[in-house]
Write a protein that holds these residues in place. Structure first.
Motif, PDB file in Angstrom:
ATOM      1  N   PRO A 140       0.773  -1.133   0.013  1.00 17.99           N
ATOM      2  CA  PRO A 140      -0.113  -0.130   0.018  1.00 17.99           C
ATOM      3  C   PRO A 140       0.927   1.455  -0.058  1.00 17.99           C
ATOM      4  CG  PRO A 140      -0.751  -1.543   1.727  1.00 17.99           C
ATOM      5  CD  PRO A 140       0.535  -2.074   1.162  1.00 17.99           C
ATOM      6  N   VAL A 141       0.514   2.386  -0.535  1.00 18.62           N
ATOM      7  CA  VAL A 141       1.064   3.582  -0.486  1.00 18.62           C
ATOM      8  C   VAL A 141       1.268   4.195   0.704  1.00 18.62           C
ATOM      9  CG1 VAL A 141      -1.082   5.125  -0.608  1.00 18.62           C
ATOM     10  CG2 VAL A 141       1.236   5.932  -1.714  1.00 18.62           C
ATOM     11  N   ASP A 142       0.570   3.989   1.897  1.00 21.71           N
ATOM     12  CA  ASP A 142       0.766   4.305   3.019  1.00 21.71           C
ATOM     13  C   ASP A 142       2.309   3.939   3.593  1.00 21.71           C
ATOM     14  OD1 ASP A 142      -1.438   5.838   3.004  1.00 21.71           O
ATOM     15  OD2 ASP A 142      -2.472   4.579   4.505  1.00 21.71           O
ATOM     16  N   THR A 143       2.543   2.442   3.099  1.00 18.84           N
ATOM     17  CA  THR A 143       3.708   1.961   3.596  1.00 18.84           C
ATOM     18  C   THR A 143       4.939   2.773   2.824  1.00 18.84           C
ATOM     19  OG1 THR A 143       2.512   0.059   4.114  1.00 18.84           O
ATOM     20  CG2 THR A 143       5.073  -0.245   3.987  1.00 18.84           C
ATOM     21  N   VAL A 144       4.823   2.909   1.690  1.00 23.94           N
ATOM     22  CA  VAL A 144       5.840   3.614   0.812  1.00 23.94           C
ATOM     23  C   VAL A 144       6.089   4.826   1.398  1.00 23.94           C
ATOM     24  CG1 VAL A 144       6.495   4.220  -1.392  1.00 23.94           C
ATOM     25  CG2 VAL A 144       5.145   2.553  -1.282  1.00 23.94           C
ATOM     26  N   ASP A 145       5.022   5.826   1.648  1.00 22.88           N
ATOM     27  CA  ASP A 145       5.167   6.917   2.277  1.00 22.88           C
ATOM     28  C   ASP A 145       5.965   6.755   3.553  1.00 22.88           C
ATOM     29  OD1 ASP A 145       4.256   8.348   0.014  1.00 22.88           O
ATOM     30  OD2 ASP A 145       2.204   8.373   0.664  1.00 22.88           O
ATOM     31  N   ALA A 146       5.473   5.778   4.367  1.00 25.72           N
ATOM     32  CA  ALA A 146       6.074   5.942   5.887  1.00 25.72           C
ATOM     33  C   ALA A 146       7.570   5.636   5.861  1.00 25.72           C
ATOM     34  CB  ALA A 146       5.325   4.951   6.474  1.00 25.72           C
ATOM     35  N   VAL A 147       8.197   4.801   4.830  1.00 32.34           N
ATOM     36  CA  VAL A 147       9.570   4.471   4.688  1.00 32.34           C
ATOM     37  C   VAL A 147      10.285   5.966   4.344  1.00 32.34           C
ATOM     38  CG1 VAL A 147      11.042   3.354   3.277  1.00 32.34           C
ATOM     39  CG2 VAL A 147       9.142   2.200   4.215  1.00 32.34           C
ATOM     40  N   ILE A 148       9.637   6.650   3.278  1.00 27.04           N
ATOM     41  CA  ILE A 148      10.307   7.855   2.943  1.00 27.04           C
ATOM     42  C   ILE A 148      10.392   8.802   3.918  1.00 27.04           C
ATOM     43  CG2 ILE A 148       9.981   9.743   1.129  1.00 27.04           C
ATOM     44  CD1 ILE A 148       8.471   7.875  -0.896  1.00 27.04           C
ATOM     45  N   GLU A 149       9.215   8.993   4.684  1.00 25.31           N
ATOM     46  CA  GLU A 149       9.213  10.109   5.647  1.00 25.31           C
ATOM     47  C   GLU A 149      10.410   9.590   6.657  1.00 25.31           C
ATOM     48  OE1 GLU A 149       8.174  13.337   7.551  1.00 25.31           O
ATOM     49  OE2 GLU A 149       7.618  12.812   5.395  1.00 25.31           O
ATOM     50  N   VAL A 151      13.144   8.179   6.270  1.00 26.64           N
ATOM     51  CA  VAL A 151      14.575   8.732   5.863  1.00 26.64           C
ATOM     52  C   VAL A 151      14.617  10.051   5.425  1.00 26.64           C
ATOM     53  CG1 VAL A 151      16.064   8.395   3.787  1.00 26.64           C
ATOM     54  CG2 VAL A 151      14.507   6.457   4.477  1.00 26.64           C
ATOM     55  N   ARG A 152      13.718  10.583   5.316  1.00 19.57           N
ATOM     56  CA  ARG A 152      13.575  12.257   5.398  1.00 19.57           C
ATOM     57  C   ARG A 152      13.979  12.666   6.683  1.00 19.57           C
ATOM     58  NH1 ARG A 152       8.231  14.026   1.615  1.00 19.57           N
ATOM     59  NH2 ARG A 152       9.691  14.000  -0.507  1.00 19.57           N
ATOM     60  N   GLU A 153      13.379  12.106   7.777  1.00 21.11           N
ATOM     61  CA  GLU A 153      13.590  12.526   9.147  1.00 21.11           C
ATOM     62  C   GLU A 153      14.899  12.229   9.733  1.00 21.11           C
ATOM     63  OE1 GLU A 153      10.452  11.027  11.520  1.00 21.11           O
ATOM     64  OE2 GLU A 153       8.962  12.566  10.826  1.00 21.11           O
ATOM     65  N   GLY A 154      15.865  11.511   8.944  1.00 21.17           N
ATOM     66  CA  GLY A 154      17.415  11.237   9.264  1.00 21.17           C
ATOM     67  C   GLY A 154      17.758   9.829   9.345  1.00 21.17           C
ATOM     68  N   ALA A 155      16.871   8.891   9.232  1.00 20.23           N
ATOM     69  CA  ALA A 155      17.405   7.586   9.308  1.00 20.23           C
ATOM     70  C   ALA A 155      18.037   7.135   8.080  1.00 20.23           C
ATOM     71  CB  ALA A 155      16.091   6.774   9.560  1.00 20.23           C
ATOM     72  N   PRO A 156      19.237   6.664   8.048  1.00 18.07           N
ATOM     73  CA  PRO A 156      20.085   6.145   6.884  1.00 18.07           C
ATOM     74  C   PRO A 156      19.385   5.238   6.109  1.00 18.07           C
ATOM     75  CG  PRO A 156      21.424   5.610   8.639  1.00 18.07           C
ATOM     76  CD  PRO A 156      20.157   6.340   9.286  1.00 18.07           C
ATOM     77  N   ALA A 157      18.439   4.218   6.911  1.00 11.87           N
ATOM     78  CA  ALA A 157      18.245   2.888   6.481  1.00 11.87           C
ATOM     79  C   ALA A 157      16.756   2.745   7.239  1.00 11.87           C
ATOM     80  CB  ALA A 157      19.168   1.808   6.277  1.00 11.87           C
ATOM     81  N   VAL A 158      16.083   2.549   6.568  1.00 16.90           N
ATOM     82  CA  VAL A 158      14.554   1.988   6.900  1.00 16.90           C
ATOM     83  C   VAL A 158      14.081   0.775   6.312  1.00 16.90           C
ATOM     84  CG1 VAL A 158      12.381   2.962   7.240  1.00 16.90           C
ATOM     85  CG2 VAL A 158      14.049   4.589   7.324  1.00 16.90           C
ATOM     86  N   VAL A 159      13.535   0.139   7.085  1.00 13.64           N
ATOM     87  CA  VAL A 159      12.616  -1.124   6.442  1.00 13.64           C
ATOM     88  C   VAL A 159      11.195  -1.410   7.083  1.00 13.64           C
ATOM     89  CG1 VAL A 159      14.712  -2.495   5.980  1.00 13.64           C
ATOM     90  CG2 VAL A 159      13.615  -2.801   8.183  1.00 13.64           C
ATOM     91  N   PRO A 160      10.251  -1.661   6.353  1.00 13.47           N
ATOM     92  CA  PRO A 160       8.577  -1.985   6.562  1.00 13.47           C
ATOM     93  C   PRO A 160       8.945  -3.433   7.095  1.00 13.47           C
ATOM     94  CG  PRO A 160       8.771  -1.994   4.405  1.00 13.47           C
ATOM     95  CD  PRO A 160      10.255  -1.646   4.784  1.00 13.47           C
ATOM     96  N   ALA A 161       8.174  -3.733   8.300  1.00 13.59           N
ATOM     97  CA  ALA A 161       8.472  -4.946   9.070  1.00 13.59           C
ATOM     98  C   ALA A 161       7.227  -5.194   9.711  1.00 13.59           C
ATOM     99  CB  ALA A 161       9.740  -5.001   9.985  1.00 13.59           C
ATOM    100  N   LEU A 162       6.751  -6.466  10.045  1.00 10.79           N
ATOM    101  CA  LEU A 162       5.719  -7.142  10.767  1.00 10.79           C
ATOM    102  C   LEU A 162       6.093  -7.852  11.933  1.00 10.79           C
ATOM    103  CD1 LEU A 162       3.256  -7.640   7.793  1.00 10.79           C
ATOM    104  CD2 LEU A 162       2.965  -5.812   9.641  1.00 10.79           C
ATOM    105  N   PRO A 163       5.454  -8.041  12.961  1.00 10.79           N
ATOM    106  CA  PRO A 163       5.623  -8.968  14.104  1.00 10.79           C
ATOM    107  C   PRO A 163       5.306 -10.329  13.322  1.00 10.79           C
ATOM    108  CG  PRO A 163       4.472  -7.272  14.755  1.00 10.79           C
ATOM    109  CD  PRO A 163       4.471  -6.837  13.323  1.00 10.79           C
ATOM    110  N   LEU A 164       6.070 -11.273  14.150  1.00  7.41           N
ATOM    111  CA  LEU A 164       5.753 -12.801  13.397  1.00  7.41           C
ATOM    112  C   LEU A 164       4.543 -13.228  14.306  1.00  7.41           C
ATOM    113  CD1 LEU A 164       9.472 -14.228  13.323  1.00  7.41           C
ATOM    114  CD2 LEU A 164       8.158 -13.027  11.581  1.00  7.41           C
ATOM    115  N   ALA A 165       3.656 -13.978  13.669  1.00  5.37           N
ATOM    116  CA  ALA A 165       2.717 -14.738  14.061  1.00  5.37           C
ATOM    117  C   ALA A 165       2.874 -16.245  14.877  1.00  5.37           C
ATOM    118  CB  ALA A 165       1.572 -14.632  13.192  1.00  5.37           C
ATOM    119  N   ASP A 166       4.114 -16.717  14.193  1.00  7.87           N
ATOM    120  CA  ASP A 166       4.267 -18.136  14.601  1.00  7.87           C
ATOM    121  C   ASP A 166       5.619 -18.188  15.303  1.00  7.87           C
ATOM    122  OD1 ASP A 166       2.566 -18.946  12.585  1.00  7.87           O
ATOM    123  OD2 ASP A 166       3.744 -18.975  10.860  1.00  7.87           O
ATOM    124  N   THR A 167       5.643 -19.180  16.086  1.00  8.90           N
ATOM    125  CA  THR A 167       7.171 -19.281  16.821  1.00  8.90           C
ATOM    126  C   THR A 167       8.058 -19.779  15.946  1.00  8.90           C
ATOM    127  OG1 THR A 167       5.605 -20.049  18.783  1.00  8.90           O
ATOM    128  CG2 THR A 167       8.062 -20.764  18.463  1.00  8.90           C
TER     129      THR A 167
END
Length: 265
Positions: A140-149, A151-167
């Motif tokens: 979704p575009v909201d995820t794309v925008d969150a990553v860009i934002e 980096v704009r705020e100063g993070a040199p590297a950003v990854v979207p990530a989800l908590p794991l449901a499985d052990t």
């Protein structure tokens, strides 16, 4: 090939020019787990090549003004024709989807080499680079925008990530296919995340990583980690899953059907 960078209104004024964003989509892989046929990125999803969905996902962000598609080494012309067929009229000579331009370059033998070739093709003036899997067509575009934002705020590297449901279990790999694998540890699930794309980077940092790290890596953030540069996460999305197996295609078709029903997508 023309320089597709376009100056922003603030380039000639006294205000600082906002960081511009380009996306690199490596699409040179064969995707053997998906079965025989065309390269994975060119497989149809709801009648449209998966790569087109991935490019649309990047172009949906108003912050992304250029997408560099890294095609199979012998398939750049085919990919360029495919993108041209879906482009909007009135674009630049290199091609355009509305306010987002695109370029196509031949890829290499590995994902890492393909991303580097995509970086080499970037014109000057792009300070933020996204690297996005063509096999994640529905982010979704909201995820794309969150990553860009981030980096704009100063993070040199950003990854979207989800908590794991499985052990998750750490095992000693089997010495022969199909034989039992001894469990050696059970990592604390609360500290684990499943990483997605697009991953976002300060351009200079990503270029330095590709010039420095030579070992095999599974994603670009891993290269940044090897430099000792911090990587941060932002919330990912369940629809940004990777289409790897035939069942994933079925799930992706279902997501698209739901979007058409709910959003008119």
């Amino acid at each position: 090939m023309s320089d597709v960078s376009r100056p922003s209104p603030s380039d000639t004024g006294s205000e600082a020019r906002p960081a511009r964003t380009a996306a690199v989509i490596p699409a040179a892989g064969r995707g053997v787990r998906l079965g025989p046929g065309a390269p994975k990125a060119l497989r149809a999803l709801n009648g449209t090549p998966m790569l087109i969905h991935a490019v649309r996902a990047m172009a949906a962000s108003r912050a992304v003004s250029l997408v560099v598609v890294v095609a199979p080494p012998d398939g750049a012309a085919e990919v360029k024709s495919m993108l041209d067929a879906h482009a909007l009229p009135g674009g630049t000579p290199s091609g355009s989807w509305g306010s987002t331009d695109f370029l196509v370059v031949p890829g290499g033998a590995s994902r890492q080499e393909s991303v580097r070739l995509g970086l080499d093709a970037l014109p000057p003036g792009y300070d933020i680079v996204l690297v996005h899997d063509a096999a994640r067509p529905l982010v979704p575009v909201d995820t794309v925008d969150a990553v860009i934002e981030a980096v704009r705020e100063g993070a040199p590297a950003v990854v979207p990530a989800l908590p794991l449901a499985d052990t998750v279990k750490e095992v000693e790999p089997a010495t022969a296919p199909g034989t039992p694998e001894p469990v050696v540890a059970t990592p604390e699930r609360a500290r684990l995340r499943a990483v997605q794309t697009p991953q976002g980077f300060d351009r200079a940092t990503l270029v330095r990583a590709h010039e420095t790290v030579t070992g095999d890596v599974t994603d670009d953030a891993s290269m940044i980690e090897q430099l000792g540069v911090p990587v941060v996460t932002v919330p990912g999305h369940e629809e940004a899953f990777k289409v790897t197996r035939p069942l994933d295609l079925v799930l992706a078709e279902a997501v698209l059907a739901r979007r058409r029903l709910n959003d008119g997508f």
